[in-house]
Design an enzyme around this catalytic site. Structure first.
Site, PDB file in Angstrom:
ATOM      1  N   GLU A 296     -12.086  45.462 -25.812  1.00  0.00           N
ATOM      2  CA  GLU A 296     -11.345  45.774 -27.080  1.00  0.00           C
ATOM      3  C   GLU A 296     -11.312  44.533 -28.067  1.00  0.00           C
ATOM      4  O   GLU A 296     -11.532  43.460 -27.694  1.00  0.00           O
ATOM      5  CB  GLU A 296      -9.685  46.139 -26.724  1.00  0.00           C
ATOM      6  CG  GLU A 296      -9.532  47.327 -26.079  1.00  0.00           C
ATOM      7  CD  GLU A 296      -8.129  47.860 -26.062  1.00  0.00           C
ATOM      8  OE1 GLU A 296      -7.807  48.719 -25.370  1.00  0.00           O
ATOM      9  OE2 GLU A 296      -7.273  47.098 -26.611  1.00  0.00           O
TER      10      GLU A 296
ATOM     11  N   CYS B 172      -9.230  39.791 -33.780  1.00  0.00           N
ATOM     12  CA  CYS B 172      -8.692  39.495 -32.262  1.00  0.00           C
ATOM     13  C   CYS B 172      -9.883  40.009 -31.463  1.00  0.00           C
ATOM     14  O   CYS B 172     -10.092  41.306 -31.201  1.00  0.00           O
ATOM     15  CB  CYS B 172      -7.231  40.121 -32.109  1.00  0.00           C
ATOM     16  SG  CYS B 172      -6.677  39.829 -30.603  1.00  0.00           S
TER      17      CYS B 172
ATOM     18  N   CYS C 290      -8.958  41.175 -16.812  1.00  0.00           N
ATOM     19  CA  CYS C 290      -8.167  39.821 -16.701  1.00  0.00           C
ATOM     20  C   CYS C 290      -7.703  39.592 -15.390  1.00  0.00           C
ATOM     21  O   CYS C 290      -7.427  40.483 -14.803  1.00  0.00           O
ATOM     22  CB  CYS C 290      -7.123  39.581 -17.690  1.00  0.00           C
ATOM     23  SG  CYS C 290      -6.425  38.026 -17.937  1.00  0.00           S
TER      24      CYS C 290
ATOM     25  N   CYS D 128      -0.487  39.177 -15.816  1.00  0.00           N
ATOM     26  CA  CYS D 128       0.719  38.839 -16.567  1.00  0.00           C
ATOM     27  C   CYS D 128       1.352  40.263 -16.441  1.00  0.00           C
ATOM     28  O   CYS D 128       0.742  41.351 -16.871  1.00  0.00           O
ATOM     29  CB  CYS D 128       0.372  38.486 -18.119  1.00  0.00           C
ATOM     30  SG  CYS D 128      -0.117  36.917 -18.404  1.00  0.00           S
TER      31      CYS D 128
ATOM     32  N   GLY E  95      -8.580  39.227 -21.553  1.00  0.00           N
ATOM     33  CA  GLY E  95      -9.184  38.229 -20.910  1.00  0.00           C
ATOM     34  C   GLY E  95      -8.255  36.729 -21.412  1.00  0.00           C
ATOM     35  O   GLY E  95      -7.442  36.840 -22.344  1.00  0.00           O
TER      36      GLY E  95
ATOM     37  N   SER F 220      -6.087  31.681 -27.558  1.00  0.00           N
ATOM     38  CA  SER F 220      -4.531  31.639 -27.064  1.00  0.00           C
ATOM     39  C   SER F 220      -4.812  31.726 -25.260  1.00  0.00           C
ATOM     40  O   SER F 220      -5.695  32.319 -24.834  1.00  0.00           O
ATOM     41  CB  SER F 220      -4.324  33.023 -27.575  1.00  0.00           C
ATOM     42  OG  SER F 220      -3.073  33.415 -26.719  1.00  0.00           O
TER      43      SER F 220
ATOM     44  N   SER G 204       0.820  31.139 -24.341  1.00  0.00           N
ATOM     45  CA  SER G 204       1.737  32.320 -24.155  1.00  0.00           C
ATOM     46  C   SER G 204       2.696  31.718 -23.352  1.00  0.00           C
ATOM     47  O   SER G 204       2.523  31.417 -22.211  1.00  0.00           O
ATOM     48  CB  SER G 204       1.175  33.381 -23.555  1.00  0.00           C
ATOM     49  OG  SER G 204       0.079  33.862 -24.455  1.00  0.00           O
TER      50      SER G 204
ATOM     51  N   HIS H  85       6.590  32.830 -23.255  1.00  0.00           N
ATOM     52  CA  HIS H  85       7.414  34.137 -22.814  1.00  0.00           C
ATOM     53  C   HIS H  85       8.740  33.680 -21.943  1.00  0.00           C
ATOM     54  O   HIS H  85       9.494  34.610 -21.568  1.00  0.00           O
ATOM     55  CB  HIS H  85       6.520  35.034 -21.881  1.00  0.00           C
ATOM     56  CG  HIS H  85       5.159  35.376 -22.881  1.00  0.00           C
ATOM     57  ND1 HIS H  85       5.135  35.690 -23.996  1.00  0.00           N
ATOM     58  CD2 HIS H  85       4.033  35.457 -22.346  1.00  0.00           C
ATOM     59  CE1 HIS H  85       4.009  35.975 -24.489  1.00  0.00           C
ATOM     60  NE2 HIS H  85       3.156  35.847 -23.408  1.00  0.00           N
TER      61      HIS H  85
ATOM     62  N   ASN I  66       4.937  45.042 -27.063  1.00  0.00           N
ATOM     63  CA  ASN I  66       4.802  46.622 -26.946  1.00  0.00           C
ATOM     64  C   ASN I  66       4.683  47.075 -25.321  1.00  0.00           C
ATOM     65  O   ASN I  66       4.689  46.271 -24.444  1.00  0.00           O
ATOM     66  CB  ASN I  66       2.896  46.835 -27.159  1.00  0.00           C
ATOM     67  CG  ASN I  66       2.876  46.807 -28.621  1.00  0.00           C
ATOM     68  OD1 ASN I  66       3.488  47.701 -29.327  1.00  0.00           O
ATOM     69  ND2 ASN I  66       1.996  45.856 -29.262  1.00  0.00           N
TER      70      ASN I  66
HETATM   71  S1  SF4 Z   1      -1.584  38.521 -21.412  1.00  0.00           S
HETATM   72 FE1  SF4 Z   1      -3.645  37.650 -21.612  1.00  0.00          FE
HETATM   73  S2  SF4 Z   1      -3.720  36.276 -19.703  1.00  0.00           S
HETATM   74 FE2  SF4 Z   1      -2.019  37.619 -19.450  1.00  0.00          FE
HETATM   75  S3  SF4 Z   1      -3.063  39.259 -18.148  1.00  0.00           S
HETATM   76 FE3  SF4 Z   1      -3.156  40.016 -20.251  1.00  0.00          FE
HETATM   77  S4  SF4 Z   1      -5.129  39.319 -20.820  1.00  0.00           S
HETATM   78 FE4  SF4 Z   1      -4.819  38.219 -19.232  1.00  0.00          FE
END
Ligand code: SF4
Length: 347
Positions: free
Chosen positions: A93, A106, A113, A117, A160, A192, A215, A217, A291
């Site tokens: 995407e 983006c 991936c 997460c 990814g 990122s 990231s 969080h 989201n």
């Molecule tokens: S947030 Fe990014 S690093 Fe985490 S699973 Fe999704 S694509 Fe992978």
């Protein structure tokens, strides 16, 4: 036999080497590179090259273009979402957004991936393979050609984990930054990561002014582990040490991405703890009202919680922005469109 490379993977010196091996005049390399940098991947369309070179390129490289499997455009703000199918069937995407400064894209760095997460649709759709440098560049070139406009900035924040595909990422950055190629300023590119510490340190030593975004969080290990499995590999302390090292080596400000999930990490206690752990790091915090997607274990934070969280950070002297939502009518969570197509194909 050497494995065929995607035609966009090569740097200009590599084209010069190839052309030399073929016994052709050096200027042919610049001609090929110039077409590719304009997003022309179809060798037949490289009109100043003879048919013999067209044939050699087709023989020696993967020249099948990345095809647009799906294209959606937001009626609200013109944001465009592309699902590209790669030559071997994998889907990725890419999102094109319009800001006051120009078009921002983006891009994905992998088809799927491995990071898992829990809030991410990409993690749920499984891992296909890592992209090559040229496939990352191809997203910028093809989406730009589609829009008929030059891309102003790039974020490697799509599907990814870019640092899980480190060498190809660096190759992409060099291709994108090359003044004889796409010529995109390094300061206009952001990478990122979910926090791969060794690669963050390695990245802090490259000689390019590329921006880094992490990231985060969560403000502590326990909470972070419940959201992102990578936190089991690298503690928050190790991650923040890597951020300090990045700051020391590059003299650049880091951005922390913080997605807010209702009742999970959006409480006033979390905001206060976040200020404490980030104290002393030259950073910017980007809050995201996350989201949701089908099967997501977390819910979107309520607007009043988002506001309160932001206020608390600001009052404590942090630099904070709330990420503007773009293309809400077409987007949903990153990776969701690819996931939908994949699931349909598998059934
Ligand atoms: S947030 Fe990014 S690093 Fe985490 S699973 Fe999704 S694509 Fe992978």
């Amino acid at each position: 036999m050497m494995e065929k490379r995607f035609i966009l993977d090569l740097t200009l010196p590599e084209w010069e080497e190839y052309i030399k091996e073929k016994g052709l005049p050096k200027f042919r390399a610049s001609q090929i590179y110039s077409w590719l940098s304009k997003g022309v991947i179809d060798v037949e369309k490289m009109t100043n090259l003879p048919k013999t070179i067209h044939a050699a390129l087709k023989e020696d490289f993967i020249t099948e273009s990345m095809s647009v499997e799906r294209h959606l455009e937001s009626r609200i703000d013109g944001t465009q979402k592309f699902v590209f199918r790669l030559y071997d069937g994998h889907l990725i995407e890419t999102v094109l957004m319009r800001y006051k400064t120009g078009l921002s894209i983006c891009i994905s760095s992998q088809a799927g991936c491995k990071m898992g997460c829990r809030f991410c649709a990409s993690a749920h759709a499984g891992f296909g393979r890592s992209l090559t440098s040229g496939e990352m560049l191809g997203q910028v070139l093809l989406a730009g050609a589609f829009a008929g406009e030059r891309i102003h900035s790039v974020v490697v924040m799509g599907i990814g984990e870019p640092f899980d595909n480190y060498d190809a990422l660096i190759g992409f950055l060099k291709l994108a930054n090359d003044e004889k190629g796409l010529n995109l300023g390094a300061r206009h590119i952001t990478v990122s990561t979910c926090g791969l510490v060794p690669q963050m340190i390695q990245f802090s030593k490259i000689d390019m002014q590329v921006n880094l975004s992490v990231s985060l969080h969560a403000p502590n290990d326990e909470l972070r582990k419940s959201i992102m499995p990578i936190a089991n590999r690298y503690s928050l302390g190790e991650l923040l040490d890597a951020c300090r090292e990045y700051e020391k080596n590059t003299n650049r400000r880091i951005t922390f991405e913080y997605s807010l999930f209702d009742g999970v990490n959006d409480t006033p206690e979390c905001a206060r703890e976040l200020c404490k752990v980030l104290h002393g790091i030259h950073c910017h915090i980007n809050l995201i009202a996350a989201n949701e997607f089908d099967g997501s274990p977390f819910h979107r934070s309520r607007p009043e919680s988002v506001r309160a969280f932001q206020d608390l950070l600001t009052k404590n002297g942090m630099t904070v922005t709330l990420r503007r939502e773009m293309g809400t009518d077409i987007m949903a969570a990153c990776g969701q469109l690819r996931r939908g197509i994949k699931e349909k194909e598998e059934t």
